[in-house]
Each structure stands twice: as C-alpha cells, then as structure tokens.
Design a protein around this motif. Sequence first.
Motif, PDB file in Angstrom:
ATOM      1  N   LEU A   2     -17.711 -48.705  -2.015  1.00 39.49           N
ATOM      2  CA  LEU A   2     -18.224 -49.444  -0.871  1.00 39.49           C
ATOM      3  C   LEU A   2     -18.758 -50.820  -1.265  1.00 39.49           C
ATOM      4  O   LEU A   2     -19.238 -51.015  -2.368  1.00 39.49           O
ATOM      5  CB  LEU A   2     -19.366 -48.658  -0.225  1.00 39.49           C
ATOM      6  CG  LEU A   2     -19.026 -47.304   0.391  1.00 39.49           C
ATOM      7  CD1 LEU A   2     -20.301 -46.594   0.776  1.00 39.49           C
ATOM      8  CD2 LEU A   2     -18.134 -47.494   1.600  1.00 39.49           C
ATOM      9  N   GLY A   3     -18.687 -51.744  -0.307  1.00 41.31           N
ATOM     10  CA  GLY A   3     -19.391 -53.013  -0.439  1.00 41.31           C
ATOM     11  C   GLY A   3     -20.692 -52.904   0.321  1.00 41.31           C
ATOM     12  O   GLY A   3     -20.964 -51.875   0.944  1.00 41.31           O
ATOM     13  N   ILE A   4     -21.501 -53.958   0.278  1.00 40.89           N
ATOM     14  CA  ILE A   4     -22.828 -53.875   0.897  1.00 40.89           C
ATOM     15  C   ILE A   4     -22.739 -53.678   2.408  1.00 40.89           C
ATOM     16  O   ILE A   4     -23.442 -52.848   2.979  1.00 40.89           O
ATOM     17  CB  ILE A   4     -23.660 -55.121   0.513  1.00 40.89           C
ATOM     18  CG1 ILE A   4     -24.120 -54.969  -0.937  1.00 40.89           C
ATOM     19  CG2 ILE A   4     -24.851 -55.297   1.441  1.00 40.89           C
ATOM     20  CD1 ILE A   4     -24.860 -56.134  -1.500  1.00 40.89           C
ATOM     21  N   LEU A   8     -23.717 -50.275   4.761  1.00 44.90           N
ATOM     22  CA  LEU A   8     -24.640 -50.262   5.896  1.00 44.90           C
ATOM     23  C   LEU A   8     -24.007 -49.537   7.085  1.00 44.90           C
ATOM     24  O   LEU A   8     -24.665 -48.751   7.771  1.00 44.90           O
ATOM     25  CB  LEU A   8     -24.997 -51.701   6.265  1.00 44.90           C
ATOM     26  CG  LEU A   8     -26.277 -51.882   7.051  1.00 44.90           C
ATOM     27  CD1 LEU A   8     -27.465 -51.463   6.221  1.00 44.90           C
ATOM     28  CD2 LEU A   8     -26.426 -53.330   7.485  1.00 44.90           C
ATOM     29  N   ALA A   9     -22.717 -49.779   7.308  1.00 47.06           N
ATOM     30  CA  ALA A   9     -22.010 -49.122   8.409  1.00 47.06           C
ATOM     31  C   ALA A   9     -21.974 -47.615   8.184  1.00 47.06           C
ATOM     32  O   ALA A   9     -22.174 -46.828   9.115  1.00 47.06           O
ATOM     33  CB  ALA A   9     -20.602 -49.686   8.532  1.00 47.06           C
ATOM     34  N   SER A 119     -24.897 -43.536  -1.730  1.00 48.10           N
ATOM     35  CA  SER A 119     -25.362 -44.252  -2.929  1.00 48.10           C
ATOM     36  C   SER A 119     -24.383 -44.082  -4.072  1.00 48.10           C
ATOM     37  O   SER A 119     -24.175 -44.999  -4.856  1.00 48.10           O
ATOM     38  CB  SER A 119     -26.721 -43.774  -3.409  1.00 48.10           C
ATOM     39  OG  SER A 119     -27.429 -43.132  -2.442  1.00 48.10           O
ATOM     40  N   GLY A 120     -23.792 -42.889  -4.158  1.00 42.75           N
ATOM     41  CA  GLY A 120     -22.826 -42.627  -5.220  1.00 42.75           C
ATOM     42  C   GLY A 120     -21.587 -43.502  -5.103  1.00 42.75           C
ATOM     43  O   GLY A 120     -20.953 -43.813  -6.109  1.00 42.75           O
TER      44      GLY A 120
ATOM     45  N   THR B  80     -18.556 -51.624  -8.994  1.00 40.32           N
ATOM     46  CA  THR B  80     -18.038 -51.401  -7.647  1.00 40.32           C
ATOM     47  C   THR B  80     -18.180 -52.708  -6.852  1.00 40.32           C
ATOM     48  O   THR B  80     -18.939 -53.593  -7.247  1.00 40.32           O
ATOM     49  CB  THR B  80     -18.840 -50.308  -6.932  1.00 40.32           C
ATOM     50  OG1 THR B  80     -20.161 -50.811  -6.702  1.00 40.32           O
ATOM     51  CG2 THR B  80     -18.925 -49.038  -7.755  1.00 40.32           C
ATOM     52  N   PRO B  81     -17.456 -52.830  -5.719  1.00 38.55           N
ATOM     53  CA  PRO B  81     -17.603 -54.045  -4.905  1.00 38.55           C
ATOM     54  C   PRO B  81     -19.055 -54.294  -4.505  1.00 38.55           C
ATOM     55  O   PRO B  81     -19.534 -55.428  -4.527  1.00 38.55           O
ATOM     56  CB  PRO B  81     -16.749 -53.758  -3.671  1.00 38.55           C
ATOM     57  CG  PRO B  81     -15.807 -52.690  -4.074  1.00 38.55           C
ATOM     58  CD  PRO B  81     -16.454 -51.909  -5.156  1.00 38.55           C
ATOM     59  N   GLY B  82     -19.759 -53.219  -4.166  1.00 40.73           N
ATOM     60  CA  GLY B  82     -21.160 -53.353  -3.764  1.00 40.73           C
ATOM     61  C   GLY B  82     -22.017 -53.902  -4.891  1.00 40.73           C
ATOM     62  O   GLY B  82     -22.874 -54.754  -4.683  1.00 40.73           O
ATOM     63  N   GLU B  83     -21.777 -53.404  -6.093  1.00 37.16           N
ATOM     64  CA  GLU B  83     -22.566 -53.872  -7.238  1.00 37.16           C
ATOM     65  C   GLU B  83     -22.288 -55.332  -7.555  1.00 37.16           C
ATOM     66  O   GLU B  83     -23.199 -56.092  -7.879  1.00 37.16           O
ATOM     67  CB  GLU B  83     -22.256 -53.010  -8.468  1.00 37.16           C
ATOM     68  CG  GLU B  83     -22.943 -51.665  -8.409  1.00 37.16           C
ATOM     69  CD  GLU B  83     -22.554 -50.780  -9.569  1.00 37.16           C
ATOM     70  OE1 GLU B  83     -23.429 -50.086 -10.078  1.00 37.16           O
ATOM     71  OE2 GLU B  83     -21.375 -50.775  -9.967  1.00 37.16           O
ATOM     72  N   LEU B  84     -21.002 -55.718  -7.454  1.00 38.24           N
ATOM     73  CA  LEU B  84     -20.659 -57.106  -7.736  1.00 38.24           C
ATOM     74  C   LEU B  84     -21.298 -58.023  -6.692  1.00 38.24           C
ATOM     75  O   LEU B  84     -21.858 -59.073  -7.028  1.00 38.24           O
ATOM     76  CB  LEU B  84     -19.137 -57.286  -7.771  1.00 38.24           C
ATOM     77  CG  LEU B  84     -18.661 -58.660  -8.215  1.00 38.24           C
ATOM     78  CD1 LEU B  84     -19.154 -58.992  -9.615  1.00 38.24           C
ATOM     79  CD2 LEU B  84     -17.142 -58.760  -8.171  1.00 38.24           C
ATOM     80  N   GLN B  85     -21.249 -57.601  -5.421  1.00 36.97           N
ATOM     81  CA  GLN B  85     -21.884 -58.391  -4.363  1.00 36.97           C
ATOM     82  C   GLN B  85     -23.374 -58.543  -4.633  1.00 36.97           C
ATOM     83  O   GLN B  85     -23.934 -59.636  -4.530  1.00 36.97           O
ATOM     84  CB  GLN B  85     -21.704 -57.692  -3.004  1.00 36.97           C
ATOM     85  CG  GLN B  85     -20.356 -57.904  -2.373  1.00 36.97           C
ATOM     86  CD  GLN B  85     -20.272 -57.219  -1.020  1.00 36.97           C
ATOM     87  OE1 GLN B  85     -20.909 -56.189  -0.788  1.00 36.97           O
ATOM     88  NE2 GLN B  85     -19.493 -57.784  -0.139  1.00 36.97           N
ATOM     89  N   TYR B  86     -23.987 -57.431  -4.995  1.00 37.50           N
ATOM     90  CA  TYR B  86     -25.428 -57.439  -5.246  1.00 37.50           C
ATOM     91  C   TYR B  86     -25.752 -58.305  -6.465  1.00 37.50           C
ATOM     92  O   TYR B  86     -26.757 -59.021  -6.478  1.00 37.50           O
ATOM     93  CB  TYR B  86     -25.892 -55.995  -5.451  1.00 37.50           C
ATOM     94  CG  TYR B  86     -27.372 -55.804  -5.536  1.00 37.50           C
ATOM     95  CD1 TYR B  86     -28.224 -56.443  -4.659  1.00 37.50           C
ATOM     96  CD2 TYR B  86     -27.917 -54.956  -6.499  1.00 37.50           C
ATOM     97  CE1 TYR B  86     -29.593 -56.252  -4.732  1.00 37.50           C
ATOM     98  CE2 TYR B  86     -29.281 -54.758  -6.569  1.00 37.50           C
ATOM     99  CZ  TYR B  86     -30.116 -55.405  -5.690  1.00 37.50           C
ATOM    100  OH  TYR B  86     -31.464 -55.208  -5.771  1.00 37.50           O
TER     101      TYR B  86
END
Lengths: 124, 262
Positions: A2-4, A8-9, A119-120, B80-86
């Motif tokens: 997931l992206g940020i 959230l979604a 979170s995983g 992950t994409p989320g980590e890179l964004q963060y």
Amino acid sequence: MLGIDTCLAEVMSIPGALDAMLVDHTSGMAVAFSAADGVDADRSAAALTEALRATTDGLARSCPGEVVRIDDMLVTTDKGHHLLRLLETVFEGPLVIYVRLDLERSNLALARYRLRAISGELAT
Amino acid sequence: MSKLDTLLAGLARERSTGALQVGRSGTIFLADGRVTYMECAQTPSVERLLAARGLTTETALRRLRADGGCERLLAEGPVTPGELQYAVLGGVLDAAFFLLPVSGTRPKFRPGERHWLGGQWFFDVPGLVRECARRRAQLARIWPSADVDTLPVRPLARLPGHGVTLSRVQWEVVVRADHKATPPELAKQIGRPAYPVLVAVRRLAASGLLAAPDLPNRRAATAARPPHDPGAAAQPLGPPVTGDPTDLALLMRLKKALEELS
C-alpha cells in the motif's frame, strides 16, 4: 503493498470507521487524513502524539526493567472507540494510524485485526 | 516571509517545473508548481537514510538512479510504496526546515530538471512553510533557547537524580555524543533526520541533562582587583546587568518550572 493514500482508504473501509488519520509521531504532523467536517487534523495529530509520548513515559516507569514498545492504544468514550496503531517503518518512525469507530456499528476485535493487517501491507 | 519563500511562491504561481539551487546549501525540485523533493547540505538525504537502515547500499541506489529509477527500487522490494512516500515526505520536511531560512545566496533555477525520488509526494509551498513554522514553534515550546541546536551536545557525566526515562532518539543521542558533534552532525552519524535529533536534544536540555555551554569568561578580567582598590574598574550603579546566555537559560528554566507548578 500500500501507499499512504491507499492505506487511508483501507482503514476507512473497516466496518464502523468514521474518521482516519496518519500521524508522523516524531513531529506530530498529520500526514494524511479523511476529510470530516469540523475536524482540526493538525491539532488533533499534535495532541495525540503528546498523549502517546506521555503514555510511553508512564509505562516506562510502571514496568521497570522493560523497554516499552507500544503496539496499539485504545480509548473508549461514550460515543465511540478510538484506536491508535504504531507502525515501525524502515525510515523514520513510528507512523501512527488513528481511526475513530462508531460505538454501535463497529467490532473492536475485527477493527484491531484489520488495522494490524493494513500495517503489515504498508511497511515491511 | 523570507526571500526564498517569496521566490518559491512565485515559482509555484507560474506552475514551474525544475530545480532551484540555493548556493551550496541545497536544491529544491518542483514539478508543476509543487515541491517534489528537497535536499539540504545539513540534513541526511533520503538515499543516506535508506542506506543507514541497512536495506540497501548507497552504491546500489546510485545504480538504480542511473537505470530504472523509482519503479525498479519498488519492484526490487527493499521498501514498500508507503515507506518510500513516508521517507520522501520526512526527508523533504527535514530539508525544508533547514533550507528555507537560508539567505545570502542567489538561488539559480534550472527549468526541466527532476529528482529521481521526486513524484512520491507533492507539497504545496504555503503548506511547507506552515509546517516549518509549526516545527519551529514546537521546538521553542520544548526548550526556548536555540543555542543547543548548534553547540556540541554534552550530556552530563552524572545524572542529577535517581532515574530518568529516555526516548529512542534521546538514547541514540546520548550514546553517540562525543562532546564535539553538534545535533545535525549527530543526526548524520545516527542515520536519522535532523529534526527528531533537535527535538531529542532540546528535551534533554529541558530535563537539565546537558552541561552548560562553554562561554568566554568575561568576569575574569574585571574581578582581578578588589572593589576598594583605586585601580579597580568603577562599579556600575544598581543591580549588575548581565546579558549572559547562561543566565538567560537559567531564567527560561525557572519560568518553565514555575509554569509547571501552577
């Protein structure tokens, strides 16, 4: 993975979720939030960060000889459940996922389970 | 608003794409008027931070930068994409905190240039400026004197009490402090963004865990002769006036303690 924003979604798709927010624990900044009317995300994020910090501090003193690592924190009010999950990231951290749940329509055990799964997928 | 803020606001209005080089202090990358990446000489880069976590090496990242870019970094899967964004989000805000107040250099804009890690997160310029101001206010609330941000970090050799709790970053600061490194230098050694280290150091100062800063002793010269000696310097009337930063720090601490009492 997931992206940020997608994260959230996903959080908002938890049954009974009313509001969700991603908070940077270091600076107390609201990284992303679902837009609900009348929510001051910036102040809320800053204050929740302080609450987590104070809790860590309190727990460190109440569990002598232990290193405190909070996985999640739950606050139940007369209107709903508030669930905070701390997420270790490779980079900075931790990132905090906050979700406000409807008291009647939510299932707390399910919400915790889903939050852990999300979170995983957000962090390795 | 500083000059750099104004310049950035102008570039944002024109929806420019390119890189704004701020002397040797750093570079700001924009795409379509929004900031996508920022690097600052004082703060560790996102590449450096990723390498510091042991996920990949800076050499591997340089190779990716030349060939494949972000898509390949995500496909190969250390983050992950989320980590890179963060990571980019944190890195840009960290750089902005130190870079935006820089003045005295003439920034140079190179249209069209992009950063390979840009495009992960888009910041609007007013939001960025607002967040930096919020962070500055947060630091001031923890401990009002900015002296500790630039002086070497010197934790006390003995604890003035029986016990204390330290956060993770504070622990890392105390372990690494060699009494010579300043907070931004420590951040690079630890492999963390500089702002969390500033927060940790200010909290240490607020708890009275840092040694008082070394200041030139100005009293030594005048105290050589007793006051009744005709050769002694004339005593000023009224209470002694000191502009000594240590006294200021003491007053701030007293103020904070009194506020906590009430």
